[in-house]
Every structure is written in C-alpha cells, then in structure tokens.
Motif scaffolding. Structure first.
Motif, PDB file in Angstrom:
ATOM      1  N   UNK A   1       1.473 -20.745   6.074  1.00  0.00           N
ATOM      2  CA  UNK A   1       1.671 -20.224   4.781  1.00  0.00           C
ATOM      3  C   UNK A   1       0.431 -19.338   4.348  1.00  0.00           C
ATOM      4  N   UNK A   2      -0.801 -19.699   4.713  1.00  0.00           N
ATOM      5  CA  UNK A   2      -1.850 -19.015   4.046  1.00  0.00           C
ATOM      6  C   UNK A   2      -1.714 -17.321   4.922  1.00  0.00           C
ATOM      7  N   UNK A   3      -1.403 -17.417   6.053  1.00  0.00           N
ATOM      8  CA  UNK A   3      -1.232 -15.960   6.672  1.00  0.00           C
ATOM      9  C   UNK A   3      -0.142 -15.280   6.280  1.00  0.00           C
ATOM     10  N   UNK A   4       0.863 -15.818   6.026  1.00  0.00           N
ATOM     11  CA  UNK A   4       2.283 -15.190   5.259  1.00  0.00           C
ATOM     12  C   UNK A   4       1.876 -14.830   3.733  1.00  0.00           C
ATOM     13  N   UNK A   5       0.925 -15.340   3.127  1.00  0.00           N
ATOM     14  CA  UNK A   5       0.439 -15.109   1.707  1.00  0.00           C
ATOM     15  C   UNK A   5      -0.454 -13.812   1.791  1.00  0.00           C
ATOM     16  N   UNK A   6      -1.070 -13.903   2.959  1.00  0.00           N
ATOM     17  CA  UNK A   6      -2.037 -12.786   3.220  1.00  0.00           C
ATOM     18  C   UNK A   6      -1.231 -11.392   3.515  1.00  0.00           C
ATOM     19  N   UNK A   7      -0.195 -11.615   4.223  1.00  0.00           N
ATOM     20  CA  UNK A   7       0.826 -10.366   4.542  1.00  0.00           C
ATOM     21  C   UNK A   7       1.321  -9.979   3.140  1.00  0.00           C
ATOM     22  N   UNK A   8       1.647 -11.034   2.407  1.00  0.00           N
ATOM     23  CA  UNK A   8       2.547 -10.534   1.158  1.00  0.00           C
ATOM     24  C   UNK A   8       1.411  -9.885   0.143  1.00  0.00           C
ATOM     25  N   UNK A   9       0.279 -10.275   0.331  1.00  0.00           N
ATOM     26  CA  UNK A   9      -0.696  -9.489  -0.476  1.00  0.00           C
ATOM     27  C   UNK A   9      -1.000  -8.178  -0.334  1.00  0.00           C
ATOM     28  N   UNK A  10      -0.981  -8.142   1.240  1.00  0.00           N
ATOM     29  CA  UNK A  10      -1.378  -6.827   1.788  1.00  0.00           C
ATOM     30  C   UNK A  10      -0.281  -5.942   1.443  1.00  0.00           C
ATOM     31  N   UNK A  11       0.892  -6.230   1.683  1.00  0.00           N
ATOM     32  CA  UNK A  11       2.014  -5.483   1.163  1.00  0.00           C
ATOM     33  C   UNK A  11       2.182  -4.954  -0.213  1.00  0.00           C
ATOM     34  N   UNK A  12       2.003  -5.912  -0.897  1.00  0.00           N
ATOM     35  CA  UNK A  12       1.952  -5.599  -2.272  1.00  0.00           C
ATOM     36  C   UNK A  12       1.197  -4.732  -3.022  1.00  0.00           C
ATOM     37  N   UNK A  13      -0.281  -4.397  -2.315  1.00  0.00           N
ATOM     38  CA  UNK A  13      -1.101  -3.674  -2.758  1.00  0.00           C
ATOM     39  C   UNK A  13      -0.762  -2.180  -2.402  1.00  0.00           C
ATOM     40  N   UNK A  14       0.133  -2.063  -1.035  1.00  0.00           N
ATOM     41  CA  UNK A  14       0.371  -0.668  -0.697  1.00  0.00           C
ATOM     42  C   UNK A  14       1.515   0.103  -1.502  1.00  0.00           C
ATOM     43  N   UNK A  15       1.616   1.126  -1.706  1.00  0.00           N
ATOM     44  CA  UNK A  15       2.736   1.806  -2.252  1.00  0.00           C
ATOM     45  C   UNK A  15       4.015   1.571  -1.226  1.00  0.00           C
ATOM     46  N   UNK A  16       5.129   1.818  -1.821  1.00  0.00           N
ATOM     47  CA  UNK A  16       6.462   1.572  -0.937  1.00  0.00           C
ATOM     48  C   UNK A  16       6.574   2.219   0.151  1.00  0.00           C
ATOM     49  N   UNK A  17       6.287   3.651   0.033  1.00  0.00           N
ATOM     50  CA  UNK A  17       6.306   4.347   1.120  1.00  0.00           C
ATOM     51  C   UNK A  17       5.338   4.340   2.388  1.00  0.00           C
ATOM     52  N   UNK A  18       4.422   3.477   2.127  1.00  0.00           N
ATOM     53  CA  UNK A  18       3.275   3.359   3.027  1.00  0.00           C
ATOM     54  C   UNK A  18       3.086   1.949   3.975  1.00  0.00           C
ATOM     55  N   UNK A  19       4.348   1.321   3.570  1.00  0.00           N
ATOM     56  CA  UNK A  19       4.529  -0.043   4.244  1.00  0.00           C
ATOM     57  C   UNK A  19       4.693  -0.098   5.864  1.00  0.00           C
ATOM     58  N   UNK A  20       5.050   1.000   6.279  1.00  0.00           N
ATOM     59  CA  UNK A  20       5.508   1.254   7.604  1.00  0.00           C
ATOM     60  C   UNK A  20       6.457   0.164   8.206  1.00  0.00           C
ATOM     61  N   UNK A  21       7.622  -0.132   7.466  1.00  0.00           N
ATOM     62  CA  UNK A  21       8.531  -0.995   7.771  1.00  0.00           C
ATOM     63  C   UNK A  21       8.312  -2.294   7.664  1.00  0.00           C
ATOM     64  N   UNK A  22       7.288  -2.652   6.833  1.00  0.00           N
ATOM     65  CA  UNK A  22       7.134  -4.061   6.425  1.00  0.00           C
ATOM     66  C   UNK A  22       7.471  -4.381   5.148  1.00  0.00           C
TER      67      UNK A  22
END
Length: 55
Positions: free
Chosen positions: A34-55
C-alpha cells in the motif's frame, strides 16, 4: 474566529510532509504494498498529464 491558543495548524509544515514521505518510503522499502502504491500515485500526480509515460 481564530483557532484556540496552542492549537496546531491544519496544514502540515514542509518538514512534517518530508517526514511523512520518508516514513512512506521506509514502509515501501520494507515491503508494504500500500505504501509503494501511494508513492507511485504521488509520483504520477506531480507530473503533467503528458509526461506520465503511460502510467
């Protein structure tokens, strides 16, 4: 109406946020999915939509 004397701010300080992030990272490193998933979610939310590379 101001907050009562001695009450904490509702918004955490930058130092507190950094501490929480470190705790989350530590839990993820120890195998907490769950902690790993939250880190991934936070990482994706910090990036612009077009920079997520499919995530």
């Amino acid at each position: 109406m101001p907050r009562p004397k001695g009450a904490k701010n509702a918004k955490p300080s930058r130092r507190e946020v950094a501490s929480y992030y470190a705790m989350l990272r530590s839990a993820a490193d120890a195998g907490d999915v769950k902690a790993a998933a939250e880190l991934i979610r936070l990482s994706c939310s910090e990036q612009p939509e077009n920079k997520r590379h499919g995530v």
